[in-house]
Design an enzyme around this catalytic site. Structure first.
Site, PDB file in Angstrom:
ATOM      1  CE1 TYR A  88      -9.489  12.979  -3.069  1.00  0.00           C
ATOM      2  CE2 TYR A  88      -9.590  11.209  -4.668  1.00  0.00           C
ATOM      3  CZ  TYR A  88      -8.876  11.949  -3.737  1.00  0.00           C
ATOM      4  OH  TYR A  88      -7.571  11.662  -3.493  1.00  0.00           O
ATOM      5  NE  ARG A 141       1.721  11.585  -7.079  1.00  0.00           N
ATOM      6  CZ  ARG A 141       0.991  10.492  -7.204  1.00  0.00           C
ATOM      7  NH1 ARG A 141       1.477   9.447  -7.824  1.00  0.00           N
ATOM      8  NH2 ARG A 141      -0.220  10.398  -6.685  1.00  0.00           N
ATOM      9  CE  LYS A 159      -7.173   9.768  -1.631  1.00  0.00           C
ATOM     10  NZ  LYS A 159      -7.336   8.518  -2.374  1.00  0.00           N
ATOM     11  CD  GLU A 231      -3.944  10.025  -1.005  1.00  0.00           C
ATOM     12  OE1 GLU A 231      -4.154  10.005  -2.223  1.00  0.00           O
ATOM     13  OE2 GLU A 231      -4.087   9.032  -0.260  1.00  0.00           O
ATOM     14  CG  ASP A 232      -1.704  12.905  -3.751  1.00  0.00           C
ATOM     15  OD1 ASP A 232      -1.705  11.756  -4.214  1.00  0.00           O
ATOM     16  OD2 ASP A 232      -2.620  13.720  -3.960  1.00  0.00           O
ATOM     17  CG  ASN A 235       7.151   8.064  -7.786  1.00  0.00           C
ATOM     18  OD1 ASN A 235       6.003   8.168  -7.375  1.00  0.00           O
ATOM     19  ND2 ASN A 235       7.425   7.836  -9.050  1.00  0.00           N
ATOM     20  CG  ASP A 254      -5.547   5.575  -1.557  1.00  0.00           C
ATOM     21  OD1 ASP A 254      -6.000   4.419  -1.512  1.00  0.00           O
ATOM     22  OD2 ASP A 254      -6.043   6.470  -2.261  1.00  0.00           O
ATOM     23  CG  ASP A 255      -0.894   8.351  -3.767  1.00  0.00           C
ATOM     24  OD1 ASP A 255      -1.920   8.727  -4.352  1.00  0.00           O
ATOM     25  OD2 ASP A 255      -0.366   9.000  -2.837  1.00  0.00           O
ATOM     26  CB  ALA A 288       8.239   2.640 -13.992  1.00  0.00           C
ATOM     27  N   GLY A 289       5.991   4.549 -11.793  1.00  0.00           N
ATOM     28  CA  GLY A 289       5.970   5.256 -10.523  1.00  0.00           C
ATOM     29  C   GLY A 289       5.292   4.446  -9.437  1.00  0.00           C
ATOM     30  CD  GLU A 290       3.541   7.630  -5.198  1.00  0.00           C
ATOM     31  OE1 GLU A 290       2.854   7.545  -4.166  1.00  0.00           O
ATOM     32  OE2 GLU A 290       4.367   8.532  -5.387  1.00  0.00           O
ATOM     33  CB  ALA A 291       0.066   4.498  -9.566  1.00  0.00           C
ATOM     34  CG  ASN A 396      -7.704  10.405 -11.378  1.00  0.00           C
ATOM     35  OD1 ASN A 396      -8.656  10.450 -12.130  1.00  0.00           O
ATOM     36  ND2 ASN A 396      -7.576   9.485 -10.439  1.00  0.00           N
ATOM     37  CG  ASN A 441     -12.812   6.873  -7.332  1.00  0.00           C
ATOM     38  OD1 ASN A 441     -12.226   6.900  -6.255  1.00  0.00           O
ATOM     39  ND2 ASN A 441     -13.373   7.947  -7.868  1.00  0.00           N
ATOM     40  CG  ASN A 442      -7.193   4.801  -5.439  1.00  0.00           C
ATOM     41  OD1 ASN A 442      -7.290   4.400  -6.605  1.00  0.00           O
ATOM     42  ND2 ASN A 442      -6.032   5.086  -4.880  1.00  0.00           N
TER      43      ASN A 442
END
Length: 551
Positions: A88, A141, A159, A231-232, A235, A254-255, A288-291, A396, A441-442
């Site tokens: 990963y 993304r 994943k 996943e990914d 936004n 998950d993000d 200020a994104g999804e994470a 990452n 790490n998620n």
């Protein structure tokens, strides 16, 4: 000809006994020595050690997964700390960028914008019928690398490998999916090895209809209890799909939620070093994104448990995007509804150092994939007004990390509590003390949440479940770990972390009426352990193999 075709799920290679070889009609097709699983494992490890780089190791592990699934998971499970950076992050990012070059065998379902009206048939073609978990991406993304289109398939595959290695979810119950609606990455469109459709991204209603058809077909094929992990997604799609589907299906992103949970877990553990409550802290996000928004929203939930109102909790959180600090009346605009929750009556500022000097946060969190943005001056400034500043560089891959562990410790004189999204080596301070930077790490979170959801039949996955997961993970950080600089348990212990989280997910599910497995098990943890995948070879049973139908 061999009497049977052997699935990679049951293939043992040189570990087949003489009796098995004779019964299967493969006697003589393998070397005469019968190897034990540990000997096979050692052979794989030596081969990996002789590869010149981690991408070649990644390719070799994927080949192993294709031919001997049990041995693949034995190697992963027994050597998680060494294998996780290969299977990963960060190596999976490079693997996605070169997916067309290293492509060997499809390990998932490819659905394109041209397949509308046929998705149910495509799912029916997947050979496994008891799918319990789907990880799906549209590749827009990928990590901090942007639009990789169809090459994003490496993420769902990786994943779900962690679902099994870390949480013991049966591999046959896992389905990786990429929804290919094109790519706006011109480099890929011009690449003769690109394996996706060569069109610019489709957006709008046609795209939404495709996703809706996929969701409907997945539930029809695999049932309402099938977990779907987004996943990914970019936004603009990630937030709206989560809101659209979270109460209709068993889904999570998950993000947004997994990243939030692991970050909050690290912060909760950090409090045992910095002292005080989570509501005593002032947070500043670079990004200020999804994470970042996911972490901020979960921090609000955590501060509510400290007695703060939603507005009081949000007042302790500030966000910066590429245009600067999010404020109520920012002249440059660009403050969406999600960002607007954290807009305060501040002056417009575009420089991170200026914002830090003005706000004086206790915690600085980076999640915008801007490599090196936490400069020496910024780190020194954080240490100038904090006894133990919290510095989380979560982006990452490694090239996008806001700072390295060594930089963080060096420029704060070893005062900071540090965590990163990518792995960093231990750092030796001038006084000889060795610190082991925590990797946020998620994988500490999402496999355990998925395992608990599958085992106990959780119908909907709320943000509160991810807060429970964060608290569980933080509770497993010992004083010895803290003394070493860790705010997470060692990655070698992540399988046990997943078991504890799965148990807690079940407890929460039964206490809030969203679990569907009845009767409730008397020993939740034991029940979880009994249902986890084992990488040990099965005893010989002809029913394991695809025997010919003729007499």
């Amino acid at each position: 000809m061999p009497k049977a075709s052997i699935k990679c799920s049951y293939f043992k290679g040189t570990a087949f006994t003489l009796r098995e070889r004779q019964a299967l009609g493969i006697h003589g097709l393998l070397p005469p020595v019968v190897s034990t699983a540990p000997v096979q494992e050692e052979r794989i490890l030596r081969n990996l050690a002789h590869q010149s780089n981690d991408l070649d190791r990644y390719v070799q592990l994927m080949d192993l997964q294709d031919r001997n699934e049990k041995l693949f998971y034995r190697v992963l499970c027994n050597h998680l700390e060494e294998m996780m950076p290969i299977i990963y992050t960060p190596t999976v990012g490079l693997a996605c960028q070169r997916y067309g070059f290293i492509f060997r065998r499809p390990r998932g379902l490819f659905i394109t914008i041209h397949d509308r009206g046929h998705i149910e048939d495509m799912l029916s073609a997947w050979p496994e019928t008891n799918v319990k978990a789907i990880v799906v991406t549209d590749g827009e993304r990928i990590l901090g690398l942007g639009d990789l289109g169809c090459y994003g398939m490496g993420i769902p595959v990786g994943k779900l490998a962690l679902y099994t290695a870390i949480a013991g979810v049966e591999p046959t119950q896992c389905l990786p999916v990429v929804i290919d609606v094109g790519t706006n990455n011109q480099t890929l469109l011009d690449d003769p090895l690109y394996i996706g459709i060569r069109e610019n991204r489709c957006n709008g209603q046609e795209y939404d209809d495709l996703v809706e058809e996929f969701m409907t077909a997945a539930v029809k094929r695999y049932g309402q209890s099938c977990l779907i992990q987004f996943e990914d997604f970019a936004n603009h799609n990630a937030f709206r799909f989560l809101e659209k589907y979270r109460n209709r299906y068993c889904v999570f992103n998950d993000d947004i939620q997994g990243t939030a949970s692991v970050a909050v877990a690290g912060i909760l553990a950090s409090l045992r070093i910095t002292g005080g409550k989570i509501s005593d802290n002032l947070f500043l996000f670079q990004g200020a994104g999804e994470a970042s928004l996911g972490i901020a929203d979960l921090l609000v939930e955590a501060m509510k448990e400290d007695g703060l109102s939603v507005d009081e909790a949000r007042a302790r959180i500030n966000l910066m995007d590429r245009k600067g600090l999010i404020t109520k009346n920012r002249k440059s605009g660009g403050v969406t509804e999600h960002k607007g929750r954290y807009a305060h009556e501040n002056d417009d500022m575009t420089d991170l150092l200026e914002v830090i000097k003005t706000i004086q946060p206790t915690a600085l969190i980076g999640a915008a994939a801007v490599g090196g943005v936490f400069t020496q001056q910024i780190l020194e400034t954080m240490a100038s007004f904090n006894d133990s500043p919290i510095i989380f560089a979560l982006s990452n891959p490694t090239s996008k990390a806001e700072c390295t562990a060594e930089e963080a410790y060096k420029h704060t004189q070893g005062k900071c509590v540090f965590a990163s999204g990518s792995p960093f080596n231990p750092v030796t301070l001038p006084d000889g003390k060795v610190l082991h930077p925590g990797q946020g790490n998620n994988s500490y979170i999402f496999p355990g949440v998925a395992l608990g959801t599958i085992v106990f039949g959780i119908r909907h996955i709320s943000d509160e479940i991810f807060l429970e997961a964060a608290k569980t993970c933080a509770s497993l950080v010992t004083q010895e770990h803290l003394n070493e600089g860790r705010v997470y348990p060692p990655l070698a212990d992540v399988r046990e972390v997943s078991i504890k989280i799965a148990k807690q997910v079940g407890e929460y599910g039964y206490n809030h009426g969203i679990a569907s497995l009845y009767p409730r098990p008397s020993d939740m943890e034991s029940y979880v352990r009994q249902r986890m995948y084992s990488y040990d070879y099965e005893a010989f049973d002809p029913n394991f193999y695809d025997w010919p139908k003729t007499a």
